[in-house]
Design a protein around this motif. Structure first.
Motif, PDB file in Angstrom:
ATOM      1  N   LYS A  77       0.821  -1.198   0.000  1.00 40.32           N
ATOM      2  CA  LYS A  77       0.000   0.000   0.000  1.00 40.32           C
ATOM      3  C   LYS A  77       0.865   1.263   0.000  1.00 40.32           C
ATOM      4  N   VAL A  78       0.368   2.280  -0.695  1.00 39.41           N
ATOM      5  CA  VAL A  78       1.001   3.591  -0.722  1.00 39.41           C
ATOM      6  C   VAL A  78       0.108   4.552   0.069  1.00 39.41           C
ATOM      7  N   PRO A  79       0.663   5.386   0.954  1.00 35.57           N
ATOM      8  CA  PRO A  79      -0.179   6.307   1.725  1.00 35.57           C
ATOM      9  C   PRO A  79      -1.031   7.182   0.820  1.00 35.57           C
ATOM     10  N   ALA A  80      -2.183   7.598   1.320  1.00 40.86           N
ATOM     11  CA  ALA A  80      -3.089   8.456   0.564  1.00 40.86           C
ATOM     12  C   ALA A  80      -2.357   9.710   0.102  1.00 40.86           C
TER      13      ALA A  80
ATOM     14  N   GLY B  12      11.338   5.100  -3.503  1.00 44.15           N
ATOM     15  CA  GLY B  12      10.875   5.976  -2.443  1.00 44.15           C
ATOM     16  C   GLY B  12       9.457   6.424  -2.727  1.00 44.15           C
ATOM     17  N   GLU B  13       8.825   7.072  -1.757  1.00 46.83           N
ATOM     18  CA  GLU B  13       7.462   7.562  -1.901  1.00 46.83           C
ATOM     19  C   GLU B  13       7.474   9.074  -2.048  1.00 46.83           C
ATOM     20  N   VAL B  14       6.636   9.573  -2.961  1.00 47.35           N
ATOM     21  CA  VAL B  14       6.573  10.995  -3.253  1.00 47.35           C
ATOM     22  C   VAL B  14       5.116  11.417  -3.243  1.00 47.35           C
ATOM     23  N   ALA B  15       4.897  12.742  -3.174  1.00 47.03           N
ATOM     24  CA  ALA B  15       3.547  13.259  -3.368  1.00 47.03           C
ATOM     25  C   ALA B  15       3.150  13.010  -4.818  1.00 47.03           C
ATOM     26  N   ALA B  16       1.929  12.536  -5.037  1.00 45.12           N
ATOM     27  CA  ALA B  16       1.478  12.254  -6.393  1.00 45.12           C
ATOM     28  C   ALA B  16       1.496  13.532  -7.224  1.00 45.12           C
TER      29      ALA B  16
ATOM     30  N   ASN C  54       4.465  11.216 -14.894  1.00 45.79           N
ATOM     31  CA  ASN C  54       3.195  11.399 -14.203  1.00 45.79           C
ATOM     32  C   ASN C  54       3.064  10.300 -13.153  1.00 45.79           C
ATOM     33  N   LEU C  55       3.245  10.670 -11.901  1.00 45.71           N
ATOM     34  CA  LEU C  55       3.211   9.723 -10.795  1.00 45.71           C
ATOM     35  C   LEU C  55       1.825   9.776 -10.157  1.00 45.71           C
ATOM     36  N   ALA C  56       0.943   8.889 -10.595  1.00 44.14           N
ATOM     37  CA  ALA C  56      -0.440   8.905 -10.121  1.00 44.14           C
ATOM     38  C   ALA C  56      -0.535   8.342  -8.706  1.00 44.14           C
ATOM     39  N   GLU C  57      -1.490   8.847  -7.960  1.00 41.44           N
ATOM     40  CA  GLU C  57      -1.706   8.391  -6.590  1.00 41.44           C
ATOM     41  C   GLU C  57      -1.985   6.892  -6.569  1.00 41.44           C
ATOM     42  N   GLY C  58      -1.362   6.197  -5.613  1.00 40.19           N
ATOM     43  CA  GLY C  58      -1.608   4.775  -5.433  1.00 40.19           C
ATOM     44  C   GLY C  58      -0.942   3.883  -6.465  1.00 40.19           C
TER      45      GLY C  58
END
Length: 275
Positions: free
Chosen positions: A129-132, A169-173, A196-200
């Motif tokens: 899972k990726v944070p909201a 790593g995790e980034v803001a979408a 384009n790094l879409a949410e989730g």
């Protein structure tokens, strides 16, 4: 993304239909639960045929092509990569025994080593899972090139990445301008380009090709379904919800979210065959 060298364009990827080839892997040496496997051809200038044992899996496989995901039974597979038309009785350009663990989501990559020799490596794709409001970015160095830094909006976020390592790593979408430079320099090898790094989602970027032959390029793979509900806590399991395309401001990659390069990222065990 457009490569500065040779002006190569980012390949957004024509999928190869595998339905006809799937029966070739119907009887692995050790049957069990299934895994999801994709295959990327990252050896420039060479069309190949991919075999599982003596049965053809992917014919006429062209450089820069990423297959659709396919379901395989867990077990060991003797993967052979031949120059187009030379299998299965000729000498393979690459041969490895690949152990496919049950439940894994993996990408098998035929590519060049840092010194330009054909190789085969497998990477497990992170589908936790990726944070909201977040997206996951994974970068894999599978090119005949020295260590590189990966920059987002001009700032290095993955440093000293070597072939065949990965970092994530995790980034803001949202959308980020990314490029690849020689480690510790501002010398651009590939890019810049917008991702384009879409949410989730987990966007996987492969740097492949050869620096010496000036055909370095990027390939992207997008994994979806890892969205978390707002305020939810990632549980580490594979997500089922559809990814959003909402564009949010992009923040810098959290250093604490960046994985160790490669060692922990490879769960598929590759071992050279006795050939």
């Amino acid at each position: 993304m457009t490569a500065r060298v040779a002006g190569a364009a980012l390949v957004v990827g024509t999928a190869v239909a595998l339905s006809a080839a799937a029966p070739a892997l119907a009887q692995p040496r050790a049957a069990g639960d299934q895994a999801t496997v994709s295959v990327l051809h990252g050896v420039p200038g060479l069309t190949v045929d991919v075999y599982a044992g003596d049965k053809e899996l992917i014919p006429d496989f062209k450089p820069g092509t990423l297959t659709d995901p396919m379901k395989l039974d867990a077990g060991s597979y003797d993967i052979k990569v031949f120059k187009d038309g030379e299998g299965p009785d000729g000498t393979p350009a690459i041969e490895k025994t690949v152990d496919v663990p049950a439940g894994a989501n993996a990408t098998l990559v035929a590519h060049l080593t840092a010194d330009g020799k054909p190789a085969l490596d497998a990477f497990v794709n992170d589908t936790s899972k990726v944070p909201a409001g977040k997206a996951r970015l994974t970068v894999r160095h599978v090119a005949a090139a020295p260590a590189v830094d990966v920059r987002a909006d001009g700032t290095p976020v993955f440093k000293g990445l070597e072939n065949p390592k990965e970092a994530k790593g995790e980034v803001a979408a949202g959308t980020v301008s990314a490029d690849v430079v020689l480690a510790g320099t501002d010398t651009v090898a590939i890019g810049p380009a917008e991702l384009n790094l879409a949410e989730g989602t987990n966007t996987v970027v492969y740097a492949w090709g050869s620096a010496q032959d000036k055909n370095l390029a990027l390939k992207t793979q997008t994994l979806t379904g890892m969205h978390s509900a707002p305020g939810g806590v990632p549980a580490g399991e594979s997500g089922q919800a559809a990814a959003h395309n909402e564009s949010l401001p992009l923040g810098a990659l959290s250093l604490g979210a960046v994985s160790a390069l490669a060692a922990a990222g490879l769960l598929l065990r590759l071992r050279a065959s006795a050939r």
